[in-house]
Scaffold this motif. Structure first.
Motif, short mmCIF file in Angstrom:
data_model
loop_
_atom_site.label_atom_id
_atom_site.label_comp_id
_atom_site.label_asym_id
_atom_site.label_seq_id
_atom_site.Cartn_x
_atom_site.Cartn_y
_atom_site.Cartn_z
N THR A 278 0.85 -1.18 0.00
CA THR A 278 0.00 0.00 0.00
C THR A 278 0.89 1.23 0.00
N TRP B 211 -1.14 6.58 1.42
CA TRP B 211 -2.56 6.83 1.70
C TRP B 211 -3.32 5.52 1.92
N ASP B 212 -2.57 4.42 2.08
CA ASP B 212 -3.14 3.10 2.31
C ASP B 212 -3.93 2.58 1.11
#
Length: 90
Positions: free
Chosen positions: A16, A19-20
């Motif tokens: 990821t 920002w995930d």
């Protein structure tokens, strides 16, 4: 429906970003090059290699869009990944 697998000799991993959001790193071994597939491209790759019966429908579902809204982009990326030797149709 066409199914996909990572081509022989191709390695990949999922990660990821800050920002995930999903991203995938994929490369033919042992010399690469490494390709980074961010967000939408990562979703397409993951749907394909995880065995979705209909990659377009799965990506549309994940994106909250109708199939026809994503079809051309999904099919174009799948064709490009096959052409580059990263994916194989089964």
């Amino acid at each position: 429906m066409t199914r996909y697998v990572a081509a022989p000799g191709v390695a990949w991993t999922q990660d990821t970003d800050e920002w995930d959001l999903p991203r995938v790193f994929v490369a033919p071994l042992p010399h690469g090059p490494i390709s980074v597939l961010p967000v939408e491209s990562a979703l397409i790759w993951l749907a394909a290699v995880e065995g979705a019966a209909d990659v377009v429908a799965e990506v549309a579902r994940l994106a909250g869009e109708p199939d026809e809204a994503v079809r051309s982009d999904v099919e174009a990326l799948l064709d490009a990944l096959v052409s580059r030797g990263l994916l194989r149709r089964t």
